[in-house]
Design a protein around this motif. Structure first.
Motif, short mmCIF file in Angstrom:
data_model
loop_
_atom_site.label_atom_id
_atom_site.label_comp_id
_atom_site.label_asym_id
_atom_site.label_seq_id
_atom_site.Cartn_x
_atom_site.Cartn_y
_atom_site.Cartn_z
N GLU A 444 0.83 -1.19 0.00
CA GLU A 444 0.00 0.00 0.00
C GLU A 444 0.88 1.26 0.00
OE1 GLU A 444 -3.23 0.11 -0.28
OE2 GLU A 444 -3.38 -2.08 -0.35
N PRO A 445 0.35 2.37 -0.53
CA PRO A 445 1.15 3.62 -0.52
C PRO A 445 1.55 4.05 0.88
CG PRO A 445 -0.74 3.80 -2.00
CD PRO A 445 -0.90 2.52 -1.27
N GLU A 446 0.66 3.81 1.86
CA GLU A 446 1.00 4.21 3.23
C GLU A 446 2.24 3.48 3.72
OE1 GLU A 446 -1.93 3.30 2.22
OE2 GLU A 446 -3.22 5.06 2.46
N LEU A 447 2.38 2.22 3.34
CA LEU A 447 3.55 1.46 3.78
C LEU A 447 4.83 2.01 3.17
CD1 LEU A 447 4.67 -0.92 5.37
CD2 LEU A 447 4.26 -2.37 3.37
N TRP A 448 4.76 2.38 1.86
CA TRP A 448 5.96 2.97 1.23
C TRP A 448 6.35 4.28 1.91
CZ3 TRP A 448 9.46 1.19 -2.08
CH2 TRP A 448 9.15 0.05 -2.83
N VAL A 449 5.34 5.13 2.17
CA VAL A 449 5.63 6.43 2.79
C VAL A 449 6.18 6.24 4.20
CG1 VAL A 449 4.62 8.61 3.57
CG2 VAL A 449 3.89 7.60 1.39
N ALA A 450 5.58 5.31 4.94
CA ALA A 450 6.05 5.07 6.31
C ALA A 450 7.48 4.54 6.32
CB ALA A 450 5.11 4.09 7.01
N CYS A 451 7.75 3.59 5.42
CA CYS A 451 9.12 3.07 5.34
C CYS A 451 10.10 4.15 4.92
CB CYS A 451 9.17 1.89 4.38
SG CYS A 451 8.34 0.40 4.96
N GLY A 452 9.68 4.99 3.97
CA GLY A 452 10.56 6.09 3.53
C GLY A 452 10.87 7.04 4.67
N LEU A 453 9.84 7.40 5.45
CA LEU A 453 10.08 8.29 6.59
C LEU A 453 10.97 7.63 7.63
CD1 LEU A 453 6.51 9.86 7.03
CD2 LEU A 453 8.56 10.94 6.08
N GLY A 454 10.87 6.32 7.77
CA GLY A 454 11.74 5.63 8.72
C GLY A 454 13.17 5.56 8.25
N LEU A 455 13.36 5.43 6.91
CA LEU A 455 14.73 5.33 6.38
C LEU A 455 15.42 6.69 6.30
CD1 LEU A 455 14.20 2.75 3.48
CD2 LEU A 455 15.30 2.36 5.68
N VAL A 456 14.66 7.77 6.20
CA VAL A 456 15.28 9.10 6.06
C VAL A 456 16.25 9.42 7.20
CG1 VAL A 456 14.74 11.57 6.19
CG2 VAL A 456 13.60 10.14 4.51
N PRO A 457 15.90 9.18 8.47
CA PRO A 457 16.91 9.43 9.51
C PRO A 457 17.87 8.26 9.70
CG PRO A 457 14.84 8.85 10.52
CD PRO A 457 14.58 8.86 9.05
N LEU A 458 17.40 7.02 9.39
CA LEU A 458 18.21 5.85 9.74
C LEU A 458 19.41 5.67 8.80
CD1 LEU A 458 18.68 3.34 11.42
CD2 LEU A 458 17.09 2.10 9.95
N LEU A 459 19.19 5.71 7.48
CA LEU A 459 20.30 5.44 6.55
C LEU A 459 21.42 6.47 6.66
CD1 LEU A 459 18.52 4.13 3.32
CD2 LEU A 459 19.57 2.86 5.19
N PRO A 460 21.13 7.79 6.73
CA PRO A 460 22.25 8.74 6.92
C PRO A 460 23.04 8.49 8.20
CG PRO A 460 20.32 9.90 6.11
CD PRO A 460 19.87 8.51 6.45
N MET A 461 22.35 8.07 9.27
CA MET A 461 23.09 7.81 10.50
C MET A 461 23.93 6.54 10.38
SD MET A 461 22.97 10.23 12.49
CE MET A 461 24.06 9.33 13.56
N LEU A 462 23.44 5.56 9.61
CA LEU A 462 24.29 4.39 9.36
C LEU A 462 25.55 4.80 8.60
CD1 LEU A 462 21.82 1.51 8.36
CD2 LEU A 462 23.43 1.53 10.27
N GLY A 463 25.37 5.66 7.60
CA GLY A 463 26.54 6.16 6.88
C GLY A 463 27.48 6.94 7.79
N MET A 464 26.89 7.72 8.68
CA MET A 464 27.72 8.49 9.63
C MET A 464 28.49 7.54 10.55
SD MET A 464 28.33 11.70 10.35
CE MET A 464 26.90 12.72 10.01
N GLY A 465 27.85 6.45 10.95
CA GLY A 465 28.57 5.46 11.76
C GLY A 465 29.74 4.85 11.00
N GLY A 466 29.53 4.53 9.71
CA GLY A 466 30.63 4.01 8.92
C GLY A 466 31.76 5.01 8.76
N LEU A 467 31.41 6.27 8.57
CA LEU A 467 32.46 7.31 8.45
C LEU A 467 33.22 7.46 9.77
CD1 LEU A 467 30.41 9.93 6.44
CD2 LEU A 467 32.50 8.81 5.68
N PHE A 468 32.51 7.37 10.88
CA PHE A 468 33.20 7.46 12.17
C PHE A 468 34.22 6.32 12.33
CE2 PHE A 468 33.45 5.88 16.54
CZ PHE A 468 34.10 6.95 17.12
N VAL A 469 33.82 5.10 11.91
CA VAL A 469 34.74 3.97 12.02
C VAL A 469 35.97 4.18 11.13
CG1 VAL A 469 34.98 1.50 11.59
CG2 VAL A 469 32.90 2.38 12.64
N GLN A 470 35.74 4.68 9.91
CA GLN A 470 36.87 4.93 9.01
C GLN A 470 37.83 5.95 9.61
OE1 GLN A 470 37.51 3.47 6.11
NE2 GLN A 470 35.64 2.28 5.80
N ASN A 471 37.30 7.02 10.20
CA ASN A 471 38.16 8.04 10.79
C ASN A 471 38.80 7.56 12.09
OD1 ASN A 471 37.88 10.96 9.38
ND2 ASN A 471 36.04 9.73 9.03
#
Length: 574
Positions: A444-471
């Motif tokens: 359903e469209p609601e599920l896509w929108v909800a998942c998108g809103l959940g990934l918006v803060p989560l994926l950048p923070m995962l990337g930030m965690g990877g960058l912290f490990v590299q540094n």
């Protein structure tokens, strides 16, 4: 010393020095461990499944016809590219060392050409060896015959590229007339090939009715025997028949014609040889300059405006953040990802115009692709975006001289690539949701929108965690990084990169476990009240947990940065 003796000495000395340098590098633990890991990886992924024993089974006739047609088509496209693409200059490349040692010696132009042709034939043999190791079983049952045939084919193609460059160099001297002549011949040959295909299809049309298994292969087999198509494809099929030979007798039958083509190309190159010294020297200087930029980790810099204007007042760490953002933009790469993502919209747009019935499938495919790339950038993005301490470590003394604490330096260094990476991930998630919402599908469209809103803060923070490990690896284990200007190659370098990637993933996953556990508890607790809208809250909870872990890590890493000794730490330090 004769020229062949000098060349033999040069090649032997180069090989000996390369092996000696590799062995000397193994004295460092990071490369010795990398050799073990890289060797285990190559064995497990590639060499464990390899076998050079003859299978004894030939391809079925239909499959063989399809493979022959595909290889002949790729060969023709490669030969056509030599005439249609590239620049109008001799396609001979010498290294800077070869230019200095050979061009100043009493060596004739023809001897230099023979030197490069010999190097090209050696490269053809190496390419044939790898092709034999990895693909021969799908084409030929005889590995030795496949290797010999592929070597001759690759060598002939190399001669054709050289001859084409000589002809284009001569035509370029005629100006527009030469260009018009070249394209007239190319268009004429393409038209002749198209007419031969058309005549063959008219004489042997595609069978009407339902397509049964094996019917297409039988039709292709008959089509290839049409006289016009046999004539048009004769050069390519003559060369392809050699590595595809399934017996010594078949190989010997195809060998004279293939050797004849090889000899004709050699005569072609020898007769049309043009002065190439000046172009080769200019090319060697360009390659040396590009190599120097890569070694300096500068890359191809394009002068672009910074993201924002730096004011004279404010927090000092913002200046470091501004510097790294500007450097990352001028080094390029990140904007290319956004451009490619926008170009991907052409697929559903084209489907809407020309095949409306497939728009739904196109939108679903692009939604999955955008979401997949956003997730993959959390894993591979931190290794690619290096505008942080990995780039600035050679300037450690300058960083320590700034009026900044270690915590401020580490925070600014990690934040710059994290902002760029996060912006791209958010853009990809928005595109993914835009493609999915409104398109019929199992979700359903609601599920896509909800998942998108959940990934918006989560994926950048995962990337930030990877960058912290590299540094963190830069600060805590600087000796494991390549020395300034060093670009190690080989199995040991591959193993070292695998170790770095695996270590970073382990640390990031270890940090994600507690944050993910809390997010799951919050999500399950709220699911009964909010339904799918509990997903954004769970994603925000996990992102907040990761942000807290990264913040604590930055404080700890800042203290370690303050204790770094600029006189003994860092790559290349004694």
């Amino acid at each position: 010393m004769s020229f062949p003796s000098a060349v033999t000495f040069l090649w032997w000395a180069s090989l000996r020095n390369r092996v000696r340098k590799q062995l000397q590098r193994l004295r460092q633990p990071k490369y010795l461990v990398g050799l073990v890991v890289g060797g285990a990886y190559l064995y497990a992924v590639f060499f464990r499944r390899l076998s050079l024993r003859s299978s004894g089974d030939s391809l079925p006739e239909g499959a063989r016809a399809m493979a022959e047609l595909g290889l002949a088509g790729m060969l023709l496209m490669s030969l056509a590219a030599a005439w249609a693409l590239g620049q109008d200059r001799p396609a001979l490349t010498f290294t800077e060392t070869e230019v200095q040692q050979l061009f100043s010696a009493p060596v004739s132009r023809r001897s230099l050409l023979h030197y490069k042709l010999a190097r090209g034939l050696f490269g053809a043999a190496v390419s044939a060896l790898f092709s034999t190791l990895f693909v021969f079983r799908t084409i030929s049952p005889e590995p030795v015959l496949f290797f010999l045939g592929a070597t001759l084919v690759f060598g002939t193609v190399n001669l054709h590229f050289t001859a084409a460059s000589f002809v284009r160099t001569r035509l370029a001297r005629l100006g527009w007339l030469g260009t018009a002549l070249r394209w007239t011949v190319l268009v004429g040959l393409a038209a002749a090939l198209g007419l031969s295909v058309y005549a063959a299809l008219q004489a042997h049309p595609f069978p009407a009715g339902a397509v049964k298994p094996g019917r297409v292969e039988a039709w292709v087999l008959s089509l290839l025997e049409q006289p016009t198509l046999r004539l048009a494809l004769w050069p390519a099929r003559t060369l392809v028949a050699l590595p595809m030979a399934d017996s010594p007798a078949a190989f010997l039958r195809a060998l004279p014609l293939a050797l004849g083509l090889f000899a004709l190309h050699y005569l072609w190159v020898s007769v049309l040889i043009v002065p190439f010294e000046e172009a080769v020297v200019a090319r060697a200087e360009t390659l040396a300059r590009q190599r120097g930029q890569r070694l300096a980790r500068v890359g191809h810099i394009v002068m672009r405006r910074p993201f924002f204007r730096l004011t004279s007042l404010g927090r000092p760490e913002v200046a470091l953040l501004w510097k790294n953002l500007t450097a990352a933009r001028r080094m390029g790469g990140m904007e290319v990802v956004l451009v490619l993502a926008l170009l991907g919209l052409a697929y559903p747009a084209g489907a809407a115009l020309f095949a409306p019935e497939s728009v739904t499938m196109a939108r679903q495919v692009m939604a999955i692709l955008y979401a997949s790339f956003a997730g993959m950038m959390s894993v591979f993005g931190p290794s690619s975006v290096r505008a942080d301490l990995r780039m600035d470590l050679p300037k450690l003394d300058m960083l320590r001289a700034m009026p900044l604490t270690g915590r401020q330096v580490v925070a600014a260094e990690v934040l710059a690539p994290g902002l760029l990476l996060g912006a791209i991930q958010v853009g990809l998630i928005i595109l993914s949701v835009a493609m999915a919402v409104g398109a019929p599908g199992p979700f359903e469209p609601e599920l896509w929108v909800a998942c998108g809103l959940g990934l918006v803060p989560l994926l950048p923070m995962l990337g930030m965690g990877g960058l912290f490990v590299q540094n963190a690896a830069v600060v805590l284990f600087p000796a494991w990084l390549p020395a300034d200007g060093e670009r190690a190659r080989g199995i040991e370098a591959l193993g070292q990169r695998l170790l770095t990637l695996a270590g970073a993933l382990v640390v990031v996953i270890g940090g994600l476990i507690p944050a993910g556990f809390v997010a799951l508890l919050v999500g399950f607790a709220l699911y009964g009240l909010l339904g799918v809208w509990a997903i954004p809250i769970a994603g925000l909870t996990a992102a907040a947990g990761l942000a807290l872990e990264v913040a604590l890590g930055v404080v700890t890493l800042g203290r370690a940065f303050d204790r770094m000794d600029v006189s003994s730490e860092g790559p290349g330090a004694p």
